[in-house]
Design an enzyme around this catalytic site. Structure first.
Site, mmCIF file in Angstrom:
data_model
loop_
_atom_site.group_PDB
_atom_site.id
_atom_site.type_symbol
_atom_site.label_atom_id
_atom_site.label_comp_id
_atom_site.label_asym_id
_atom_site.label_seq_id
_atom_site.Cartn_x
_atom_site.Cartn_y
_atom_site.Cartn_z
ATOM 1 N N HIS A 257 0.842 -1.198 0.000
ATOM 2 C CA HIS A 257 0.000 0.000 0.000
ATOM 3 C C HIS A 257 0.874 1.244 0.000
ATOM 4 O O HIS A 257 1.925 1.251 0.646
ATOM 5 C CB HIS A 257 -0.928 0.026 1.229
ATOM 6 C CG HIS A 257 -2.111 0.904 1.023
ATOM 7 N ND1 HIS A 257 -2.080 2.254 1.246
ATOM 8 C CD2 HIS A 257 -3.351 0.624 0.542
ATOM 9 C CE1 HIS A 257 -3.258 2.764 0.936
ATOM 10 N NE2 HIS A 257 -4.045 1.794 0.507
ATOM 11 N N ASP A 308 -8.024 -5.318 -0.642
ATOM 12 C CA ASP A 308 -8.444 -6.187 -1.745
ATOM 13 C C ASP A 308 -8.148 -7.666 -1.515
ATOM 14 O O ASP A 308 -8.739 -8.512 -2.183
ATOM 15 C CB ASP A 308 -7.761 -5.751 -3.050
ATOM 16 C CG ASP A 308 -8.367 -4.474 -3.602
ATOM 17 O OD1 ASP A 308 -9.604 -4.344 -3.545
ATOM 18 O OD2 ASP A 308 -7.613 -3.613 -4.075
HETATM 19 N N1 ACO Z 1 4.012 -7.748 -4.601
HETATM 20 C C1 ACO Z 1 5.336 -7.774 -4.726
HETATM 21 N N2 ACO Z 1 6.131 -6.710 -4.580
HETATM 22 C C2 ACO Z 1 5.525 -5.548 -4.293
HETATM 23 C C3 ACO Z 1 4.145 -5.451 -4.142
HETATM 24 C C4 ACO Z 1 3.375 -6.604 -4.304
HETATM 25 N N3 ACO Z 1 2.045 -6.567 -4.180
HETATM 26 N N4 ACO Z 1 3.817 -4.174 -3.848
HETATM 27 C C5 ACO Z 1 4.963 -3.503 -3.811
HETATM 28 N N5 ACO Z 1 6.003 -4.324 -4.088
HETATM 29 C C6 ACO Z 1 7.408 -3.963 -4.158
HETATM 30 C C7 ACO Z 1 7.701 -3.281 -5.469
HETATM 31 O O1 ACO Z 1 8.037 -4.176 -6.481
HETATM 32 C C8 ACO Z 1 8.823 -2.374 -5.089
HETATM 33 O O2 ACO Z 1 9.998 -3.131 -4.992
HETATM 34 P P1 ACO Z 1 11.402 -2.540 -5.514
HETATM 35 O O3 ACO Z 1 11.656 -1.352 -4.635
HETATM 36 O O4 ACO Z 1 12.332 -3.663 -5.313
HETATM 37 O O5 ACO Z 1 11.188 -2.175 -6.942
HETATM 38 C C9 ACO Z 1 8.460 -1.938 -3.672
HETATM 39 O O6 ACO Z 1 7.670 -2.980 -3.141
HETATM 40 C C10 ACO Z 1 7.669 -0.630 -3.634
HETATM 41 O O7 ACO Z 1 6.485 -0.818 -4.440
HETATM 42 P P2 ACO Z 1 5.804 0.289 -5.321
HETATM 43 O O8 ACO Z 1 5.058 -0.365 -6.409
HETATM 44 O O9 ACO Z 1 6.804 1.339 -5.704
HETATM 45 O O10 ACO Z 1 4.813 0.884 -4.245
HETATM 46 P P3 ACO Z 1 3.677 1.932 -4.551
HETATM 47 O O11 ACO Z 1 3.455 2.694 -3.322
HETATM 48 O O12 ACO Z 1 3.984 2.681 -5.797
HETATM 49 O O13 ACO Z 1 2.440 1.008 -4.904
HETATM 50 C C11 ACO Z 1 0.690 -0.504 -4.711
HETATM 51 C C12 ACO Z 1 1.445 0.627 -4.027
HETATM 52 C C13 ACO Z 1 0.253 -0.048 -6.093
HETATM 53 C C14 ACO Z 1 -0.545 -0.814 -3.873
HETATM 54 C C15 ACO Z 1 1.586 -1.758 -4.808
HETATM 55 O O14 ACO Z 1 1.909 -2.218 -3.527
HETATM 56 C C16 ACO Z 1 0.975 -2.847 -5.651
HETATM 57 O O15 ACO Z 1 1.134 -2.848 -6.880
HETATM 58 N N6 ACO Z 1 0.232 -3.816 -5.002
HETATM 59 C C17 ACO Z 1 -0.451 -4.846 -5.764
HETATM 60 C C18 ACO Z 1 -1.757 -4.305 -6.352
HETATM 61 C C19 ACO Z 1 -2.814 -4.060 -5.285
HETATM 62 O O16 ACO Z 1 -3.053 -4.876 -4.421
HETATM 63 N N7 ACO Z 1 -3.494 -2.910 -5.401
HETATM 64 C C20 ACO Z 1 -4.578 -2.543 -4.497
HETATM 65 C C21 ACO Z 1 -4.127 -1.462 -3.559
HETATM 66 S S1 ACO Z 1 -5.400 -1.069 -2.394
HETATM 67 C C22 ACO Z 1 -6.511 -0.210 -3.279
HETATM 68 O O17 ACO Z 1 -6.197 0.515 -4.179
HETATM 69 C C23 ACO Z 1 -7.879 -0.413 -3.018
#
Ligand code: ACO
Length: 371
Positions: A257, A308
């Protein structure tokens, strides 16, 4: 100029609708745990729009107002029958139908307080009718109108299945609706605010927000969680599946998140609901698999489940088609979008940030024949 990728940490507006402070979520100051345990979704909508909990009389009037606003124009339902039903995702159908609602509302472009409140009621009341009608139309069934004496949650299931739901299902949907209603300046809410800050209309703001919610990094994640659970199929396969995915840098849907780093306070409620509902259906494997994945992702990556993740097994246990998970999210979140749109209108200023230019400079015009 300095930039922040994804606007992380940027405070883009003030808002009195909901807050996330030190990982605690409140709607207008009321803690999400109390609201999840005690509130009806209708009370929460009233709270978000009126900034106070309704008394008995106010709630009864509000319920009547919602009930009388629930009828979707026949033209919109007829148009839905002409969508490419077999191919279209319900979120695309919802986005199109909500945009079409504006065409049949004479007050669509009226911006005074009364007209906006009427539009708010219509949008809140008609989204569930659209989602459930689409589901029925694609099964060759007729849409069902809501019943005035049913709660918002019960009506959703009634319009979907044609049967008055049992108390457990009604309570579960109510709680899920309460948990999804608002969430500070999330991507779809921000989209709605940017849209109406141009003084565009409420239908445009909600249509834009549906487009943003649809994406897998936002509301679209819940459907993908269920696709992942289905692909894994059994608890014993979860560990190798998740470890392999993490090794390949594949994002695990339903984890992580932007704001919560110590866990999403909504997830524990959905986890418990998933445990209870899968016990009732006898399909405990969805809960067991989810818990296993939760353990692995937490241990391997330090990432915690978001709203989610457990909602997928909750909705599956309630017999909801998997591609309706995100539309159901929209049925709830429209309450928050509307609250933010009304707040934006109250004290509006165009939202127009800047971009740091990274393209080439001083290009000389090249005639067509020389390119
Ligand atoms: N699985 C694996 N790795 C992850 C995940 C995940 N679900 N989420 C974040 N990471 C990792 C990223 O790959 C990144 O790693 P790195 O630094 O080695 O490249 C690090 O954690 C930071 O992640 P970001 O994507 O930069 O985090 P951001 O704050 O931009 O994104 C988000 C948040 C979009 C929720 C992300 O965690 C994600 O894509 N989760 C999966 C999709 C999801 O569940 N979305 C629903 C969110 S809740 C809602 O909107 C209702």
């Amino acid at each position: 100029m300095s930039t922040t990728k994804g606007l992380e940490g940027v405070v883009a507006t003030t808002s009195g609708v909901s807050s996330i402070i030190d990982g605690v979520l409140t709607y207008h100051g009321y803690g999400i745990d109390d609201l999840a345990d005690y509130a009806s979704f209708e009370e929460v909508v009233y709270l978000l729009w009126n900034h106070k909990l309704p008394n008995k009389e106010e709630l009864s009037t509000f319920n009547k107002q919602l009930a009388s606003a629930a009828k979707v124009p026949d033209e919109v339902l007829d148009q839905m029958k002409m969508y490419p039903i077999d191919k279209v995702h319900p979120m695309a159908a919802l986005r199109t139908a909500v945009s079409a609602l504006a065409l049949y509302d004479e007050d669509a472009d009226e911006q005074d307080e009364t007209a906006n409140y009427q539009k708010a009621l219509k949008l809140q009341a008609q989204l569930p009718t659209i989602v459930t009608s689409f589901s029925r139309i694609r099964q060759g069934k007729d849409p069902i109108a809501p019943k005035e004496d049913l709660s918002f949650a019960a009506n959703f299931l009634y319009m979907l299945n044609g049967e008055i739901p049992d108390e457990v299902s009604e309570k579960a949907i109510n709680k899920a609706l309460v948990l999804h209603a608002d969430h500070e300046l999330n991507a779809s809410t921000f989209t709605a605010r940017v849209c109406v800050a141009t003084l565009s209309d409420m239908y445009s703001g909600v249509t834009a927000a549906i487009g943003a919610l649809k994406g897998p990094l936002h509301g679209g994640a819940n459907e993908r969680v269920m696709a992942m659970l289905s692909e894994i199929g059994q608890v014993e396969k979860a560990e190798s599946y998740i470890k392999d995915a993490l090794e390949r840098k594949v994002k695990i849907m339903g984890f992580g998140h932007r704001v919560y780093k110590d866990g999403d306070p909504r997830a524990k409620h959905l986890r418990e609901m998933s445990r209870q509902l899968t016990n009732i259906t006898g399909e405990t494997k969805w809960y067991d698999m989810s818990v296993k994945i939760d353990e692995i992702v937490t241990n391997e990556k330090g990432l915690l489940p978001n709203v989610d993740f457990y909602s997928a097994s909750v909705y599956h246990s309630l017999g909801i088609e998997h591609d309706l998970f995100t539309p159901l999210f929209a049925v709830s979140r429209v309450s928050g979008w509307i609250a933010h749109i009304l707040e934006q209108f109250e004290n509006n200023r165009l939202i127009r940030p800047r971009a740091e230019y990274t393209g080439p400079d001083h290009q000389n015009w090249v005639p067509m024949e020389k390119r």
